[in-house]
Design an enzyme around this catalytic site. Structure first.
Site, PDB file in Angstrom:
ATOM      1  N   ASP A 113       0.790  -1.237   0.071  1.00 41.92           N
ATOM      2  CA  ASP A 113       0.114  -0.100   0.053  1.00 41.92           C
ATOM      3  C   ASP A 113       0.858   1.358  -0.004  1.00 41.92           C
ATOM      4  O   ASP A 113       0.678   2.145   0.785  1.00 41.92           O
ATOM      5  CB  ASP A 113      -0.866  -0.058   1.259  1.00 41.92           C
ATOM      6  CG  ASP A 113      -1.693  -1.281   1.459  1.00 41.92           C
ATOM      7  OD1 ASP A 113      -2.205  -1.847   0.597  1.00 41.92           O
ATOM      8  OD2 ASP A 113      -1.819  -1.700   2.620  1.00 41.92           O
TER       9      ASP A 113
ATOM     10  N   GLU B 243     -11.709  -0.098  -2.633  1.00 35.86           N
ATOM     11  CA  GLU B 243     -10.845   0.650  -1.748  1.00 35.86           C
ATOM     12  C   GLU B 243      -9.602   1.267  -2.331  1.00 35.86           C
ATOM     13  O   GLU B 243      -9.551   1.479  -3.429  1.00 35.86           O
ATOM     14  CB  GLU B 243     -10.299  -0.606  -0.733  1.00 35.86           C
ATOM     15  CG  GLU B 243      -9.382  -1.573  -1.415  1.00 35.86           C
ATOM     16  CD  GLU B 243      -8.920  -2.681  -0.615  1.00 35.86           C
ATOM     17  OE1 GLU B 243      -9.488  -2.816   0.471  1.00 35.86           O
ATOM     18  OE2 GLU B 243      -8.236  -3.671  -0.891  1.00 35.86           O
TER      19      GLU B 243
HETATM   20  O1  FUB Z   1      -2.854  -3.478   3.719  1.00 38.81           O
HETATM   21  C1  FUB Z   1      -4.152  -3.739   4.246  1.00 38.81           C
HETATM   22  C2  FUB Z   1      -5.512  -3.515   3.320  1.00 38.81           C
HETATM   23  O2  FUB Z   1      -5.252  -4.390   2.085  1.00 38.81           O
HETATM   24  C3  FUB Z   1      -5.203  -2.205   2.749  1.00 38.81           C
HETATM   25  O3  FUB Z   1      -5.796  -1.132   3.618  1.00 38.81           O
HETATM   26  C4  FUB Z   1      -6.230  -2.364   1.494  1.00 38.81           C
HETATM   27  O4  FUB Z   1      -6.042  -1.254   0.540  1.00 38.81           O
HETATM   28  C5  FUB Z   1      -5.448  -3.610   0.894  1.00 38.81           C
HETATM   29  O5  FUB Z   1      -4.374  -3.335   0.170  1.00 38.81           O
END
Ligand code: FUB
Length: 342
Positions: A32, A243
């Site tokens: 991320d 997301e």
């Molecule tokens: O890294 C944890 C979670 O997985 C992130 O917050 C999301 O966007 C996904 O990448």
């Protein structure tokens, strides 16, 4: 005969081939990546993946991260410096678990790390931690930012204005909210997901106030439309927001990019205001190795870069490694889709 490349072009090309699509960090797992240019260097604020006994589920419980490290590099292809632990879960008074994807911003010489974590009731909130240095260490505010919910914060700065984007479905819990209020009884990944033909859940945006630790306004939903002007529907899995919202500006247009989750794309949409509406355009990045796809886009010395992750080093979804590659805006304003290289 082929024209000779100048040695400067040759050097740039070999630096590029050194970093493009290769893990930037190998001694710990990272994911991320949110990248910014601070003090003339590229700073990367990633999640720090760790091995865990927690079983995999659709709420992402297996992403059980406990701290953040900050990384910097002088140039793409240059040495990547790990500045060590910047913030620990145990030093965030309100948080209980899962330090997920963070982002950072600078204002008046102070640095602000925005991060999601589950509170003591196991509900994701967004917190902020402050430092005098881009690499931290950061000191967390005692409470999450009032009015925030869900996860994946990203800060978009335009002049004196800073906007906090956030939200994510399934593990990110966005589907548990109506009118920005948690609906009692929603617990599972699909509780509150709209029917296929209904409008998809969208990310949120709110301006930060001068303190950088509070919202200046009630968050607003960012509408993502198809090319007929209709909101993308919940069943349109290859295009709908899941997301990892990120915003950048190119020319006079705003670009909202995001992960489509279970279809694994980084998609993007273009609009005329940070608040939207945005019109879906296509993909920035095709699916990578591993379930999640999460990115950021930043300009450095006149070139644009995509920062993303995959699972090249581990081969398993919860242990990821960050990468970067050059990103091209085409003359018509579209982004040239990047094919990941594993
Ligand atoms: O890294 C944890 C979670 O997985 C992130 O917050 C999301 O966007 C996904 O990448």
């Amino acid at each position: 005969s082929q024209p000779q490349k100048s040695s400067e072009a040759g050097d740039a090309e070999s630096a590029q081939s050194k970093f493009a699509h290769s893990p930037l960090v190998e001694h710990i797992y990272t994911a991320d990546p949110s990248a910014h240019v601070f003090e003339g260097k590229i700073y990367i604020y990633p999640s720090h993946d760790i091995e865990t006994e927690v079983e995999e589920d659709d709420m992402g419980s297996h992403f059980d991260m406990k701290d953040y490290h900050v990384f910097s590099m002088e140039q793409p292809g240059g040495e990547v410096t790990d500045h060590g632990v910047a913030l620990k879960l145990e030093d965030v008074p309100w948080a209980s678990r899962q330090l997920w994807a963070p982002d950072a911003a600078e204002k008046d010489g102070k640095y602000y790390l925005y991060f999601p974590a589950k509170d003591k009731e196991d509900i994701f909130k967004i917190g902020v931690a402050i430092s005098d240095r881009p690499e931290g260490p950061f000191t967390a505010e005692p409470e999450p930012i009032a009015g925030t919910f869900s996860m994946d914060p990203a800060v978009y700065q335009e002049g004196e204005d800073y906007f906090l984007l956030f939200g994510g479905i399934w593990g990110g819990q966005l589907q548990w909210y109506e009118d920005q209020k948690l609906v009692e009884g929603r617990k599972g990944p699909t509780d509150g997901i709209p029917a296929d033909e209904e409008k998809a859940l969208m990310p949120y945006i709110a301006k930060l106030d001068g303190s950088m630790t509070e919202l200046a306004e009630q968050p607003k939903e960012i509408l993502i439309l198809d090319d007929e002007g209709n909101p993308i529907t919940a069943g349109d899995n290859a295009k709908r927001f899941f997301e990892a919202a990120w915003m950048h500006k190119y020319g006079d247009k705003y670009y909202l990019s995001y992960s489509t989750g279970d279809t694994h794309f980084i998609a993007y949409a273009i609009g005329d205001s940070p608040y939207g509406p945005f019109t879906y355009q296509g993909n920035v990045l095709e699916p990578v190795e591993g379930w999640t796809n999460h990115h950021s886009i930043a300009e450095f010395e006149g070139k644009w870069y995509l920062f993303y992750h995959d699972t090249e080093l581990s081969g398993v979804t919860p242990l990821r490694n960050i990468k970067m590659a050059e990103l091209t805006h085409l003359p018509d304003g579209k982004i040239q889709t990047i094919q990941p290289v594993n």
